[in-house]
Design an enzyme around this catalytic site. Sequence first.
Site, mmCIF file in Angstrom:
data_model
loop_
_atom_site.group_PDB
_atom_site.id
_atom_site.type_symbol
_atom_site.label_atom_id
_atom_site.label_comp_id
_atom_site.label_asym_id
_atom_site.label_seq_id
_atom_site.Cartn_x
_atom_site.Cartn_y
_atom_site.Cartn_z
ATOM 1 N N ASN A 80 3.892 0.218 -8.801
ATOM 2 C CA ASN A 80 4.292 -0.967 -8.035
ATOM 3 C C ASN A 80 5.826 -1.102 -7.944
ATOM 4 O O ASN A 80 6.542 -0.128 -8.123
ATOM 5 C CB ASN A 80 3.608 -2.237 -8.522
ATOM 6 C CG ASN A 80 3.332 -3.158 -7.332
ATOM 7 O OD1 ASN A 80 4.258 -3.788 -6.829
ATOM 8 N ND2 ASN A 80 2.113 -3.190 -6.857
ATOM 9 N N ARG A 81 6.304 -2.312 -7.642
ATOM 10 C CA ARG A 81 7.671 -2.464 -7.139
ATOM 11 C C ARG A 81 8.697 -2.862 -8.203
ATOM 12 O O ARG A 81 8.379 -3.612 -9.127
ATOM 13 C CB ARG A 81 7.687 -3.505 -6.015
ATOM 14 C CG ARG A 81 6.946 -3.020 -4.784
ATOM 15 C CD ARG A 81 6.816 -4.082 -3.711
ATOM 16 N NE ARG A 81 6.131 -3.537 -2.535
ATOM 17 C CZ ARG A 81 4.803 -3.365 -2.464
ATOM 18 N NH1 ARG A 81 4.031 -3.724 -3.456
ATOM 19 N NH2 ARG A 81 4.263 -2.818 -1.390
ATOM 20 N N HIS A 106 6.147 2.541 -6.569
ATOM 21 C CA HIS A 106 5.306 3.633 -7.076
ATOM 22 C C HIS A 106 6.094 4.898 -7.436
ATOM 23 O O HIS A 106 5.678 6.013 -7.105
ATOM 24 C CB HIS A 106 4.226 3.963 -6.059
ATOM 25 C CG HIS A 106 3.176 2.894 -5.888
ATOM 26 N ND1 HIS A 106 2.907 1.963 -6.852
ATOM 27 C CD2 HIS A 106 2.318 2.620 -4.853
ATOM 28 C CE1 HIS A 106 1.923 1.173 -6.422
ATOM 29 N NE2 HIS A 106 1.555 1.538 -5.224
ATOM 30 N N HIS A 180 -4.465 5.122 -8.725
ATOM 31 C CA HIS A 180 -4.487 4.424 -7.439
ATOM 32 C C HIS A 180 -5.662 4.814 -6.544
ATOM 33 O O HIS A 180 -5.487 5.032 -5.343
ATOM 34 C CB HIS A 180 -3.151 4.683 -6.726
ATOM 35 C CG HIS A 180 -2.734 3.614 -5.774
ATOM 36 N ND1 HIS A 180 -3.431 3.310 -4.627
ATOM 37 C CD2 HIS A 180 -1.681 2.773 -5.783
ATOM 38 C CE1 HIS A 180 -2.811 2.342 -3.976
ATOM 39 N NE2 HIS A 180 -1.742 1.986 -4.662
ATOM 40 N N SER A 181 -6.867 4.882 -7.097
ATOM 41 C CA SER A 181 -8.023 5.160 -6.223
ATOM 42 C C SER A 181 -8.290 3.978 -5.305
ATOM 43 O O SER A 181 -8.150 2.824 -5.702
ATOM 44 C CB SER A 181 -9.279 5.441 -7.051
ATOM 45 O OG SER A 181 -9.382 6.819 -7.317
ATOM 46 N N ASP A 244 -2.885 -8.498 -2.415
ATOM 47 C CA ASP A 244 -2.013 -7.429 -2.912
ATOM 48 C C ASP A 244 -1.212 -8.061 -4.044
ATOM 49 O O ASP A 244 -0.001 -8.249 -3.956
ATOM 50 C CB ASP A 244 -1.112 -6.921 -1.779
ATOM 51 C CG ASP A 244 -0.430 -5.598 -2.131
ATOM 52 O OD1 ASP A 244 -0.549 -5.165 -3.295
ATOM 53 O OD2 ASP A 244 0.225 -5.021 -1.247
ATOM 54 N N GLN A 281 -3.577 -5.009 -10.564
ATOM 55 C CA GLN A 281 -3.192 -5.222 -9.176
ATOM 56 C C GLN A 281 -4.446 -5.087 -8.316
ATOM 57 O O GLN A 281 -5.083 -4.036 -8.289
ATOM 58 C CB GLN A 281 -2.153 -4.164 -8.741
ATOM 59 C CG GLN A 281 -1.626 -4.325 -7.323
ATOM 60 C CD GLN A 281 -0.505 -5.343 -7.191
ATOM 61 O OE1 GLN A 281 0.032 -5.831 -8.185
ATOM 62 N NE2 GLN A 281 -0.143 -5.676 -5.964
ATOM 63 N N GLU A 309 -5.633 -1.634 -9.811
ATOM 64 C CA GLU A 309 -4.709 -0.794 -10.567
ATOM 65 C C GLU A 309 -4.353 -1.490 -11.876
ATOM 66 O O GLU A 309 -3.733 -2.547 -11.867
ATOM 67 C CB GLU A 309 -3.441 -0.554 -9.735
ATOM 68 C CG GLU A 309 -3.724 0.063 -8.374
ATOM 69 C CD GLU A 309 -2.678 -0.334 -7.327
ATOM 70 O OE1 GLU A 309 -1.489 -0.050 -7.526
ATOM 71 O OE2 GLU A 309 -3.057 -0.940 -6.299
HETATM 72 C C1 GLA Z 1 -0.104 -0.860 -3.998
HETATM 73 C C2 GLA Z 1 0.821 -1.895 -3.502
HETATM 74 C C3 GLA Z 1 0.581 -2.137 -2.052
HETATM 75 C C4 GLA Z 1 0.688 -0.854 -1.266
HETATM 76 C C5 GLA Z 1 -0.258 0.171 -1.845
HETATM 77 C C6 GLA Z 1 -0.093 1.513 -1.202
HETATM 78 O O1 GLA Z 1 -1.336 -1.332 -4.214
HETATM 79 O O2 GLA Z 1 0.722 -3.091 -4.213
HETATM 80 O O3 GLA Z 1 1.506 -3.062 -1.554
HETATM 81 O O4 GLA Z 1 2.000 -0.366 -1.329
HETATM 82 O O5 GLA Z 1 -0.048 0.316 -3.205
HETATM 83 O O6 GLA Z 1 -0.118 1.454 0.185
#
Ligand code: GLA
Length: 344
Positions: A80-81, A106, A180-181, A244, A281, A309
Amino acid sequence: MNVQKNPFGRTPDGTAVEIYTLTNDKGLKARVMTYGATLVSLEVPDRKGKSGDIVLGYDALEGYIKNNPYFGSIVGRYGNRIAKGRFVLDGITYELATNNGENHLHGGIKGYDKIVWKAEPVRGDGDVGVKFSYLSKDGEEGYPGNLNITVVYTLTNDNELKISYEATTDKATPVNLTHHSYFNLAGEGDVLAHELTINADAYTPVDAGLIPTGEIRPVKDSPFDFTTPHTMGERIALVEGGYDHNFVLRSGGGMMDLAARVVEPKSGRVMEISTTEPGLQFYSGNFLDGTITGKGGKAYLKHYGFCLETQHFPDSPNKPNFPSTILRPGAVYKSLTIHKFSAR
Ligand code: GLA
């Protein structure tokens, strides 16, 4: 039970990619490849015993290399960010690669989803697996420290797919590994009728760039309340952009606990996720828009897959009130997530 290795093509620079097929005695079959330590397919019986592939992806390696929104990948060094790709650690400011607007997502431009991992089969008592390893060099995507990582996927005769992570470093660094499936327990169509329960009383609201504001907000009386089962679609229109968001798990992390349960009514398939992580997530496949043609030539439309996730909270390196993601030399990063499958 069996584990079998086969070639799965080459990357553009000529590196060979292998795929391992894990099978248990109950009809479960998982295929994982060395590119991205990616779960390529996962076949699970429905209530009638009919097997179906319940993860999105491609039939061949090429698709994963050309355009992959992290289908089945291991994500890191930080899942994530991280806001503006920047954080301060022990008084030093680190600048990471930015690959999601002004933010780091990521692991950056070439995250762990895009590297070829080393792999070896593992066989245990009642399980089979593959152990992936990778040395992420000091400075990679801007991160400090050489990070030695192992990720082990195991399939058990209790119909569990386990993912266990370990890492050590020679300099303090943030670490937040995840898987990340994109699941679709029906094996087709959108996931909006899937029933979801999440063991979380709070979530972390985000700004327009999907960076947490720092607030830990109760889910009560909101579309984020999955403490009792709700379909993914029931209240999704009330959530701008779709789900999200990071959920704050009741366990608080550090111990194995049930995080979420998903029930798909048509097939009867059930997936339960347990984890040692403090966060989850929930991403409802909002950015899928039909431009990706996946397995079997099928287009993946909006909400055709969901991700759950297990992780620490997004942007933790900049949020002192979130559980810390900093790994220091001498310590061992450990994380375990189990997906358990059944049908009813
Ligand atoms: C994660 C992020 C989403 C997106 C996906 C990939 O779940 O939280 O915002 O970036 O990955 O597309």
